[in-house]
Design a protein around this motif. Sequence first.
Motif, PDB file in Angstrom:
ATOM      1  N   GLU A  69       0.835  -1.190   0.000  1.00  0.00           N
ATOM      2  CA  GLU A  69       0.000   0.000   0.000  1.00  0.00           C
ATOM      3  C   GLU A  69       0.876   1.248   0.000  1.00  0.00           C
ATOM      4  O   GLU A  69       0.574   2.230  -0.686  1.00  0.00           O
ATOM      5  CB  GLU A  69      -0.935   0.001   1.202  1.00  0.00           C
ATOM      6  CG  GLU A  69      -1.886   1.187   1.193  1.00  0.00           C
ATOM      7  CD  GLU A  69      -2.900   1.136   2.313  1.00  0.00           C
ATOM      8  OE1 GLU A  69      -4.092   1.344   2.014  1.00  0.00           O
ATOM      9  OE2 GLU A  69      -2.501   0.886   3.471  1.00  0.00           O
ATOM     10  N   LYS A  70       1.965   1.216   0.724  1.00  0.00           N
ATOM     11  CA  LYS A  70       2.877   2.366   0.782  1.00  0.00           C
ATOM     12  C   LYS A  70       3.358   2.737  -0.620  1.00  0.00           C
ATOM     13  O   LYS A  70       3.347   3.906  -1.004  1.00  0.00           O
ATOM     14  CB  LYS A  70       4.064   2.047   1.681  1.00  0.00           C
ATOM     15  CG  LYS A  70       5.072   3.165   1.771  1.00  0.00           C
ATOM     16  CD  LYS A  70       6.260   2.770   2.635  1.00  0.00           C
ATOM     17  CE  LYS A  70       7.313   3.863   2.592  1.00  0.00           C
ATOM     18  NZ  LYS A  70       8.522   3.469   3.318  1.00  0.00           N
ATOM     19  N   ASN A  71       3.762   1.752  -1.398  1.00  0.00           N
ATOM     20  CA  ASN A  71       4.238   2.020  -2.760  1.00  0.00           C
ATOM     21  C   ASN A  71       3.122   2.545  -3.655  1.00  0.00           C
ATOM     22  O   ASN A  71       3.344   3.418  -4.489  1.00  0.00           O
ATOM     23  CB  ASN A  71       4.872   0.779  -3.370  1.00  0.00           C
ATOM     24  CG  ASN A  71       6.221   0.477  -2.760  1.00  0.00           C
ATOM     25  OD1 ASN A  71       6.920   1.369  -2.294  1.00  0.00           O
ATOM     26  ND2 ASN A  71       6.581  -0.790  -2.750  1.00  0.00           N
ATOM     27  N   GLU A  72       1.908   2.013  -3.486  1.00  0.00           N
ATOM     28  CA  GLU A  72       0.779   2.499  -4.289  1.00  0.00           C
ATOM     29  C   GLU A  72       0.421   3.934  -3.927  1.00  0.00           C
ATOM     30  O   GLU A  72       0.062   4.721  -4.793  1.00  0.00           O
ATOM     31  CB  GLU A  72      -0.426   1.581  -4.149  1.00  0.00           C
ATOM     32  CG  GLU A  72      -0.308   0.305  -4.942  1.00  0.00           C
ATOM     33  CD  GLU A  72      -0.161   0.525  -6.442  1.00  0.00           C
ATOM     34  OE1 GLU A  72      -0.868   1.371  -7.026  1.00  0.00           O
ATOM     35  OE2 GLU A  72       0.679  -0.165  -7.041  1.00  0.00           O
TER      36      GLU A  72
ATOM     37  N   ALA B  54      -5.870  11.920  -9.688  1.00  0.00           N
ATOM     38  CA  ALA B  54      -5.095  10.720  -9.372  1.00  0.00           C
ATOM     39  C   ALA B  54      -5.682  10.125  -8.095  1.00  0.00           C
ATOM     40  O   ALA B  54      -5.906  10.844  -7.115  1.00  0.00           O
ATOM     41  CB  ALA B  54      -3.628  11.068  -9.175  1.00  0.00           C
ATOM     42  N   PHE B  55      -5.937   8.822  -8.099  1.00  0.00           N
ATOM     43  CA  PHE B  55      -6.624   8.179  -6.993  1.00  0.00           C
ATOM     44  C   PHE B  55      -5.958   6.860  -6.618  1.00  0.00           C
ATOM     45  O   PHE B  55      -5.381   6.191  -7.471  1.00  0.00           O
ATOM     46  CB  PHE B  55      -8.083   7.875  -7.367  1.00  0.00           C
ATOM     47  CG  PHE B  55      -8.851   9.097  -7.769  1.00  0.00           C
ATOM     48  CD1 PHE B  55      -9.417   9.917  -6.816  1.00  0.00           C
ATOM     49  CD2 PHE B  55      -8.991   9.443  -9.107  1.00  0.00           C
ATOM     50  CE1 PHE B  55     -10.119  11.057  -7.180  1.00  0.00           C
ATOM     51  CE2 PHE B  55      -9.685  10.574  -9.490  1.00  0.00           C
ATOM     52  CZ  PHE B  55     -10.261  11.387  -8.517  1.00  0.00           C
ATOM     53  N   TYR B  56      -6.110   6.496  -5.353  1.00  0.00           N
ATOM     54  CA  TYR B  56      -5.735   5.168  -4.884  1.00  0.00           C
ATOM     55  C   TYR B  56      -7.025   4.427  -4.575  1.00  0.00           C
ATOM     56  O   TYR B  56      -7.852   4.899  -3.795  1.00  0.00           O
ATOM     57  CB  TYR B  56      -4.851   5.239  -3.635  1.00  0.00           C
ATOM     58  CG  TYR B  56      -4.656   3.898  -2.975  1.00  0.00           C
ATOM     59  CD1 TYR B  56      -3.967   2.880  -3.637  1.00  0.00           C
ATOM     60  CD2 TYR B  56      -5.187   3.627  -1.722  1.00  0.00           C
ATOM     61  CE1 TYR B  56      -3.801   1.634  -3.050  1.00  0.00           C
ATOM     62  CE2 TYR B  56      -5.023   2.391  -1.128  1.00  0.00           C
ATOM     63  CZ  TYR B  56      -4.335   1.394  -1.795  1.00  0.00           C
ATOM     64  OH  TYR B  56      -4.173   0.154  -1.224  1.00  0.00           O
ATOM     65  N   ASP B  57      -7.214   3.279  -5.198  1.00  0.00           N
ATOM     66  CA  ASP B  57      -8.393   2.435  -4.978  1.00  0.00           C
ATOM     67  C   ASP B  57      -7.999   1.365  -3.965  1.00  0.00           C
ATOM     68  O   ASP B  57      -7.298   0.408  -4.313  1.00  0.00           O
ATOM     69  CB  ASP B  57      -8.823   1.812  -6.305  1.00  0.00           C
ATOM     70  CG  ASP B  57      -9.942   0.798  -6.170  1.00  0.00           C
ATOM     71  OD1 ASP B  57     -10.484   0.625  -5.050  1.00  0.00           O
ATOM     72  OD2 ASP B  57     -10.282   0.172  -7.179  1.00  0.00           O
ATOM     73  N   ASN B  58      -8.437   1.529  -2.712  1.00  0.00           N
ATOM     74  CA  ASN B  58      -8.017   0.570  -1.690  1.00  0.00           C
ATOM     75  C   ASN B  58      -8.642  -0.809  -1.873  1.00  0.00           C
ATOM     76  O   ASN B  58      -8.075  -1.802  -1.429  1.00  0.00           O
ATOM     77  CB  ASN B  58      -8.265   1.108  -0.278  1.00  0.00           C
ATOM     78  CG  ASN B  58      -9.715   1.376   0.019  1.00  0.00           C
ATOM     79  OD1 ASN B  58     -10.565   1.372  -0.874  1.00  0.00           O
ATOM     80  ND2 ASN B  58     -10.020   1.619   1.282  1.00  0.00           N
TER      81      ASN B  58
END
Length: 164
Positions: A113-116, A144-148
């Motif tokens: 998750e850290k890298n994403e 720009a989004f992070y999809d958990n």
Amino acid sequence: MTVLSKYFKSFFSKTSNLTEKFIDQVDGHLLISNDFEVSPKTTPDNLLLYFKEENVKSGDIRNDFGSYIISNVKKGNTYFYGTFYFEKEILSFVSFIIDDKPILTGSWDSWSEKNELQKREYLDSWLTGQVGKKRSFVWGTVGAFYDNKGGQSSIVLRYDKAKS
């Protein structure tokens, strides 16, 4: 520092290599090449004709919804990997990532998750270089989004149906 962390640190330092203009902020077109732009008027057939059927993976999400994946399109020093989402043959949005080398998918071996989240920061910085700090436009939105749930970061360019 893990190998992947070193990769992202190296990757983020190369943002100056990824300066090709990909997004026209005036009309929201994705400038794929000198002879092909993606716009709200782009159809699945346009993608299949330009990229050739053998280079496009397609899938029906449900009834009137479909998606088309194009991988590792190179423009200048930048590789593009994108999924185009259509509703009733009308382009709704594009989710994509960019990199300075071919983009590999399919392995969770080195995922974190850290890298994403670092990747999301990088994509947001790249996006600012493309369109400035603004994320909402007459033609739609981009961010720009992070999809958990999916475990990945990407840029999402969404077209406003009322203005297409």
